[in-house]
Scaffold this active site. Structure first.
Site, mmCIF file in Angstrom:
data_model
loop_
_atom_site.group_PDB
_atom_site.id
_atom_site.type_symbol
_atom_site.label_atom_id
_atom_site.label_comp_id
_atom_site.label_asym_id
_atom_site.label_seq_id
_atom_site.Cartn_x
_atom_site.Cartn_y
_atom_site.Cartn_z
ATOM 1 N N ASP A 70 -53.351 25.605 62.141
ATOM 2 C CA ASP A 70 -54.692 25.644 61.586
ATOM 3 C C ASP A 70 -55.507 24.517 62.210
ATOM 4 O O ASP A 70 -55.076 23.359 62.224
ATOM 5 C CB ASP A 70 -54.665 25.489 60.062
ATOM 6 C CG ASP A 70 -56.010 25.800 59.431
ATOM 7 O OD1 ASP A 70 -56.228 26.966 59.058
ATOM 8 O OD2 ASP A 70 -56.839 24.876 59.323
ATOM 9 N N ARG A 103 -44.871 20.020 70.850
ATOM 10 C CA ARG A 103 -45.433 20.006 72.204
ATOM 11 C C ARG A 103 -46.792 20.703 72.221
ATOM 12 O O ARG A 103 -47.755 20.202 72.825
ATOM 13 C CB ARG A 103 -44.468 20.706 73.164
ATOM 14 C CG ARG A 103 -44.994 20.864 74.582
ATOM 15 C CD ARG A 103 -43.943 21.466 75.498
ATOM 16 N NE ARG A 103 -43.399 22.718 74.981
ATOM 17 C CZ ARG A 103 -44.018 23.901 75.093
ATOM 18 N NH1 ARG A 103 -45.184 23.971 75.713
ATOM 19 N NH2 ARG A 103 -43.463 24.989 74.615
ATOM 20 N N HIS A 106 -72.197 27.732 65.987
ATOM 21 C CA HIS A 106 -71.114 28.718 65.937
ATOM 22 C C HIS A 106 -70.681 29.176 67.326
ATOM 23 O O HIS A 106 -69.530 29.569 67.521
ATOM 24 C CB HIS A 106 -71.542 29.916 65.095
ATOM 25 C CG HIS A 106 -71.592 29.617 63.624
ATOM 26 N ND1 HIS A 106 -70.483 29.618 62.828
ATOM 27 C CD2 HIS A 106 -72.635 29.284 62.811
ATOM 28 C CE1 HIS A 106 -70.812 29.314 61.578
ATOM 29 N NE2 HIS A 106 -72.125 29.111 61.537
ATOM 30 N N GLU A 136 -59.694 30.224 61.514
ATOM 31 C CA GLU A 136 -59.219 29.216 62.469
ATOM 32 C C GLU A 136 -57.709 29.051 62.397
ATOM 33 O O GLU A 136 -57.151 28.025 62.763
ATOM 34 C CB GLU A 136 -59.910 27.868 62.237
ATOM 35 C CG GLU A 136 -59.640 27.216 60.898
ATOM 36 C CD GLU A 136 -60.659 27.581 59.816
ATOM 37 O OE1 GLU A 136 -60.770 26.807 58.856
ATOM 38 O OE2 GLU A 136 -61.331 28.621 59.927
ATOM 39 N N ASN A 181 -68.555 23.795 63.840
ATOM 40 C CA ASN A 181 -69.674 24.723 63.679
ATOM 41 C C ASN A 181 -70.933 24.011 63.210
ATOM 42 O O ASN A 181 -72.040 24.305 63.679
ATOM 43 C CB ASN A 181 -69.304 25.823 62.680
ATOM 44 C CG ASN A 181 -68.313 26.821 63.246
ATOM 45 O OD1 ASN A 181 -68.309 27.102 64.446
ATOM 46 N ND2 ASN A 181 -67.464 27.371 62.389
#
Length: 399
Positions: free
Chosen positions: A252, A315, A265, A295, A260
């Protein structure tokens, strides 16, 4: 064989004109698909050639080249259509050179048998090339493609037999088109080719359109990754059929709303595309990545134990943290939090997703930009200059 050659000619002409009407209907609905126009023009040229064969069987040498030239032009256009259908470019010489070249060579020769053989050699090669163009895209698994390849190969064999006739029985070729049993067989083969070819081209286009719709329904339009529907199907099938170890990782993007709010956006979309691209190219073959929310991204790592899953996730997380996305000459940096659930924890679909989401929530609650897995946790060391010890930078331009 007792069949009327004139009737067979007429039948072939009728099928060509019917196919023109069918292709025209499809082309009018999708004029951007230029291959339909090529097929329409090709069939008009073929029909014109057959009309000349039917109405003028005894043309003088300087006119006898035109029916053969029209057939060659028609198959040149069919080759162009096949390449366009496969998304490949066409060269003008490929379309327009064969027929004029044949006309020039045939006019320089007074040998009817040689011209007859030459025309059929060219047509044999063109039919084989059309079959090859359809064969090149066989990986799509569409059944109509196999039938279409077969229809063109059968036509190539028939043209080849006529070319051999001109060589082996040259003394029997007294006109530019010999009216014999082989012509009768050839016209029957052509009738089969045209009827099945028309149906199979339309069927193949329909199959491909349906396949494209299925793929679109499983794809996120912004990032080009698999979407939530595809992710659900993939994870369920993996749980049912795959006995090897794997891990579900949820990523996330941290504070994405700020991107935004600060940059707009459009910038947020660029960030999402770039992160999706990074995830797609940052995992090895055999793994799976999808965008499953605004997201939020999901990665399924195959054939890994718990420790390997954590290392791979770290990683990728570090790569995201050090990547720079540029939009309108403004550098944007984001971080991501990750939660992992390994298949050995014994969850079903809902349990696996809930466990990974719980670990992601822990990573968010403990400060973000870190990875959580049962038994593993990212330790982030802060520095006075950058806020984090991970201060290396790599340039990542949006797609």
């Amino acid at each position: 064989m007792g069949l009327d050659n004139s009737t067979l000619f007429v039948a072939n002409i009728v099928i060509l004109l019917v196919s023109v009407a069918a292709y025209m209907g499809v082309w009018l609905r999708s004029p951007a698909d230029r291959h339909w126009l090529s097929w329409i023009t090709a069939n008009f040229a073929l029909a014109a050639g057959l009309v000349l064969y039917l109405t003028a069987p005894d043309l003088p040498p300087h006119l006898a080249v035109w029916p053969d030239a029209l057939l060659i032009a028609g198959f040149s256009l069919r080759l162009a259509a096949a390449r366009q259908f496969g998304g490949r470019t066409i060269q003008s010489m490929m379309v327009w050179a064969p027929a004029p070249a044949f006309i020039v060579l045939a006019l320089l020769s007074s040998d009817r048998a040689a011209n007859y053989s030459a025309a059929n050699v060219v047509l044999t090669g063109q039919a084989c090339l059309v079959a090859y163009e359809f064969w090149r895209d066989r990986q799509d698994g569409l059944l109509s493609r196999i039938g279409l390849i077969g229809a063109y190969l059968v036509m190539a064999i028939s043209f080849g037999a006529r070319a051999l006739q001109g060589i082996a029985a040259a003394d029997q070729i007294s006109s530019y088109i010999p009216y014999d049993t082989l012509l009768e067989v050839h016209l029957i083969v052509a009738l089969f080719h045209l009827a099945t070819g028309t149906l199979l081209v339309l069927s193949l286009a329909s199959e491909r359109a349906a396949d494209d719709l299925r793929r679109a329904a499983m794809m996120d339009p912004l990032t080009g990754l698999s979407n939530r529907r595809a992710f659900d199907a993939y994870l369920r099938s993996k749980l049912e059929a795959d006995s090897s170890q794997f891990a579900l990782v949820l990523f996330d993007i941290d504070h994405f709303k700020r991107v935004n709010d600060r940059h707009g956006h459009a910038a947020g979309d660029v960030v999402l595309k770039s992160i999706g691209d990074l995830l797609l190219h940052g995992i090895s073959n055999g793994n799976f990545v999808a965008r499953i929310g605004g997201e939020e991204f999901a990665v399924v790592l195959s054939d890994v134990d718990a420790a390997q899953a954590f290392e791979a996730t770290e990683r990728i997380r570090k790569f995201i943290a050090t990547a720079v996305v540029t939009h309108d000459e403004v550098a944007i940096q984001v971080t991501a939090s990750a939660g992992i659930c390994h298949s050995t924890e014994g969850h079903d679909y809902d349990g696996l997703l809930e466990a990974a989401d719980h670990q992601l929530y822990r990573a968010k609650r403990r400060g973000r930009n870190r990875t959580y897995q049962r038994g593993h946790e990212t330790i982030v060391h802060h520095s006075a200059n950058s806020g984090s010890a991970e201060t290396s930078w790599v340039s990542m331009q949006p797609r």
